[in-house]
Write a protein that holds these residues in place. Structure first.
Motif, PDB file in Angstrom:
ATOM      1  N   ASN A   1      18.769  16.861 -22.794  1.00 57.22           N
ATOM      2  CA  ASN A   1      19.090  15.910 -21.736  1.00 57.22           C
ATOM      3  C   ASN A   1      18.911  16.527 -20.365  1.00 57.22           C
ATOM      4  O   ASN A   1      18.454  15.870 -19.439  1.00 57.22           O
TER       5      ASN A   1
ATOM      6  N   GLU B   1      12.990   7.447 -16.871  1.00 56.99           N
ATOM      7  CA  GLU B   1      14.112   6.576 -17.222  1.00 56.99           C
ATOM      8  C   GLU B   1      15.435   7.281 -16.970  1.00 56.99           C
ATOM      9  O   GLU B   1      16.374   6.694 -16.452  1.00 56.99           O
ATOM     10  N   ARG B   2      15.500   8.545 -17.337  1.00 61.51           N
ATOM     11  CA  ARG B   2      16.742   9.281 -17.115  1.00 61.51           C
ATOM     12  C   ARG B   2      16.985   9.504 -15.634  1.00 61.51           C
ATOM     13  O   ARG B   2      18.116   9.593 -15.180  1.00 61.51           O
TER      14      ARG B   2
ATOM     15  N   GLU C   1      21.584   0.787 -10.158  1.00 58.72           N
ATOM     16  CA  GLU C   1      22.369  -0.272 -10.764  1.00 58.72           C
ATOM     17  C   GLU C   1      21.524  -1.409 -11.321  1.00 58.72           C
ATOM     18  O   GLU C   1      21.792  -1.920 -12.378  1.00 58.72           O
ATOM     19  N   TYR C   2      20.528  -1.808 -10.602  1.00 55.20           N
ATOM     20  CA  TYR C   2      19.780  -2.969 -11.070  1.00 55.20           C
ATOM     21  C   TYR C   2      18.399  -2.540 -11.549  1.00 55.20           C
ATOM     22  O   TYR C   2      17.386  -3.091 -11.178  1.00 55.20           O
ATOM     23  N   SER C   3      18.393  -1.553 -12.413  1.00 56.32           N
ATOM     24  CA  SER C   3      17.133  -0.952 -12.807  1.00 56.32           C
ATOM     25  C   SER C   3      16.250  -1.912 -13.582  1.00 56.32           C
ATOM     26  O   SER C   3      15.060  -1.691 -13.714  1.00 56.32           O
ATOM     27  N   TRP C   4      16.832  -3.018 -14.107  1.00 55.33           N
ATOM     28  CA  TRP C   4      16.019  -3.960 -14.859  1.00 55.33           C
ATOM     29  C   TRP C   4      15.230  -4.869 -13.953  1.00 55.33           C
ATOM     30  O   TRP C   4      14.379  -5.612 -14.398  1.00 55.33           O
TER      31      TRP C   4
END
Ligand code: SF4
Ligand code: SF4
Lengths: 233, 382
Positions: free
Chosen positions: A18, A27-28, A34-37
């Motif tokens: 990690n 991605e990590r 907060e609104y990564s989508w």
């Protein structure tokens, strides 16, 4: 257990993976975003982008999330806010609000609303947002689609009491603004309202036609009776 | 290094003046999971008496709900166990639906299952994080847990508008349909979740420190568990095969294939309770996969008016919450408000055996045992 400490080494391998991954895996890298989508174009690109103008708020310019809710706002249709306010001060929301943070004073006289019908309006409509828990119950119980949730989140104020008691005129927002922050929800709400209105008008029209038909039938019957009277004479 | 605690009675026999040490752990002790206090009497390091003290977070939930309409207390149920607002909503909705007899549409039933199982993942993954946090593994495992939890909370936010206080269930269905693309995002998350579980298991399950500190600590016998009314993962860790999803098959749980993990009941120690939760997460993933594959299109809520007057009757709705049996008991008296509203909180009832599990153990183990019960003070105190 094979060797003492084997389990710990296995665990360490995970942390190491990690740790190293946090430098390479994209991605990590952004787990705290907060609104990564959301598509990247919708996010403020850098701190310099904001605010563009003085007084501009981030919550005005970005639709945070389709269903996001913070505190309620009152809706008005296109036109002067107080001339087209939808709320008729029926006080259902005041009664249903779980923490009782709405305060309404009904007007004493009626005023024309957006449809030109005389209606009561709220002389006072205050929401104490320090008590409001953003539950949306008021929105659900309002029969006039007059109150909806805002997504404004930059509300900090140095005035603990007055600053968090939002008055009617500050609560009033246009339907266009609603469309901007919750496009999908606003569209379905408008559709439903239009359908309701159409259904109501159709009902009214049908009732009127029925009354007219009944009147005609009556007249015809009276005429027929007259005629038959004449015949016998 | 610590020296072995001198034996209290022995010292007294030798004429030395010793006494029990009474300490108050909490109410803000980092291992207490909220404002909760334990009055502990210690003989050296050994716990000889323990009294849990709670009530600091009492908010009069039940009486409040008796003074407002049925719908209005729905947002308050979110605040019971604030990790699992979705399942709290469901239990309350189930109870009220029995009073008004409304049909829940198919799609809503599926979404309810999806939400409840996602909630179970959130709860268990954070519980395990906090549990090892209590053991002294500060940070790392908890942060890994929070990373996954955050992804699920994002999904909740997209569906309901709030991360934690979702207020999403309604009598007869759900408040709104999920937004476009939500199901795909959930499928993606569910597909990737087992990889995280593998990683988490590799990180924790064989760790010698965890093994030596949890195995044989806080034993709970099957008899005591049943007699004390313990439910949920804690009961299954003591070797009782009892899961309301199988027993009651509320909602549409009878359509899914899943297993209920439980132990042989030899020990019922902290390690069992920890492992049961790890295993349950795998089953939740299995249920989620089936539900996401079969979910139909359609309505989201049945025909229910916002304010209703149920006929005088009583109803008890219960679900298998992530912490145990969560029940709502309602008595309707023909008005718009319930005459009696009662919550059966799993956290509170599971807490009742804390004393039995801690007596005779070390004071440091009391923290772990408390962590393994899985309480949330919002629900204990109500
Ligand atoms: S917001 Fe709606 S419910 Fe509240 S007083 Fe106005 S019309 Fe009535
Ligand atoms: S959102 Fe909830 S708490 Fe806030 S004003 Fe509306 S009903 Fe009251």
């Amino acid at each position: 257990m094979s060797i003492l400490g084997g389990g710990i080494f296995k665990g360490m391998a995970v942390t190491l993976r990690n740790f190293v991954g946090s430098y390479f895996s994209k991605e990590r890298f952004i787990t705290t975003n907060e609104y990564s989508w959301r598509p990247e174009s919708e996010l403020p690109q850098s701190i310099g982008d904001y605010p563009k103008e003085e007084g501009e708020q981030l919550s005005d310019t970005t639709t945070v999330n389709h269903y996001s809710r913070n505190f309620p706002m009152l809706l008005h249709d296109t036109g002067e806010p107080m001339d087209t306010i939808r709320c008729v001060a029926c006080q259902i929301c005041e009664r249903e609000c779980p923490p009782q943070c709405i305060y309404i004073e009904k007007s004493t006289e009626k005023k024309e609303n957006a449809d030109g019908k005389p209606q009561f309006y709220p002389a006072k409509f205050d929401i104490d947002v320090s008590v409001c828990m953003s539950c949306q119950i008021c929105v659900e119980v309002c029969p006039f689609d007059a109150i909806v949730m805002n997504s404004q989140f930059e509300l900090s104020t140095p005035d603990r009491f007055g600053g968090l008691l939002v008055r009617r005129d500050d609560l009033l927002k246009s339907n266009d603004y609603y469309h901007k922050i919750h496009p999908q929800e606003a569209a379905t709400r408008d559709e439903r309202m239009a359908a309701d209105k159409a259904a109501k008008e159709a009902k009214k029209k049908a009732a009127a036609e029925k009354a007219k038909a009944a009147a005609e039938a009556k007249a015809a019957a009276a005429e027929a009776a007259n005629e038959s009277k004449e015949d016998t004479e | 290094m610590t020296t072995a605690a001198p034996n209290y009675e022995l010292l007294q026999q030798e004429g030395l003046e010793t006494s029990l040490l009474e300490i108050s752990m909490g109410p803000h002790h980092p291992s207490t999971h909220g404002v909760f206090r334990m009055d502990v009497k210690l003989d050296g390091e050994t716990v000889v008496e323990l009294r849990p003290v709670f009530g600091y977070l009492h908010r009069n939930h039940e009486k409040l709900a008796e003074n407002m309409t049925y719908l209005s207390s729905m947002p308050f149920t979110d605040r019971l166990d604030y990790f699992n607002s979705m399942t709290n909503n469901w239990a309350y909705a189930l109870a009220a639906e029995k009073l008004i007899e409304v049909e829940v549409p198919e799609r809503a039933e599926y979404l309810r299952v999806i939400m409840a199982e996602l909630t179970r993942l959130v709860n268990h993954v954070t519980l395990v994080g906090f549990f090892v946090n209590d053991l002294g593994a500060l940070g790392t495992p908890l942060m890994y847990a929070f990373r996954e939890r955050e992804k699920i909370l994002d999904l909740f936010e997209q569906a309901s508008g709030a991360r934690m206080m979702c207020n999403y269930f309604r009598f007869g269905g759900l408040r709104n349909d999920v937004p476009e693309g939500w199901l795909d995002r959930t499928r993606e998350l569910v597909d990737r979740f087992p990889a995280f579980l593998d990683e988490y298991e590799q990180l924790l399950c064989e760790n010698e420190i965890i093994l030596s500190r949890t195995q044989g600590v806080g034993n709970l016998s099957r008899e005591l568990a049943v007699n004390a009314g313990i439910t949920g993962p804690m009961l299954r860790a003591s070797g009782v095969n009892y899961d309301l999803r199988k027993v009651d098959a509320y909602g549409i749980y009878d359509r899914f294939k899943f297993r209920v993990p439980y132990t042989d009941g030899d020990t019922g120690d902290c390690y069992d309770r920890f492992m049961i939760r790890m295993l349950e997460m795998r089953e939740s993933v299995a249920i989620l996969k089936q539900a996401l594959a079969d979910i139909p299109e359609g309505d989201i809520i049945g025909k229910v008016s916002k304010v209703f007057k149920p006929k005088p009757a009583e109803a008890y709705g219960r679900i298998e919450g992530p912490k145990g049996e969560l029940g709502f008991y309602l008595i309707a008296d023909g008005t718009t408000k319930p005459y009696r509203y009662r919550v059966r909180p799993p956290s509170l009832i599971n807490l009742t055996v804390l004393r039995d599990m801690c007596l005779g153990g070390k004071i440091a183990d009391a923290c772990i045992i408390l962590g393994s019960i899985d309480i949330v003070l919002g629900e204990v105190d109500r």
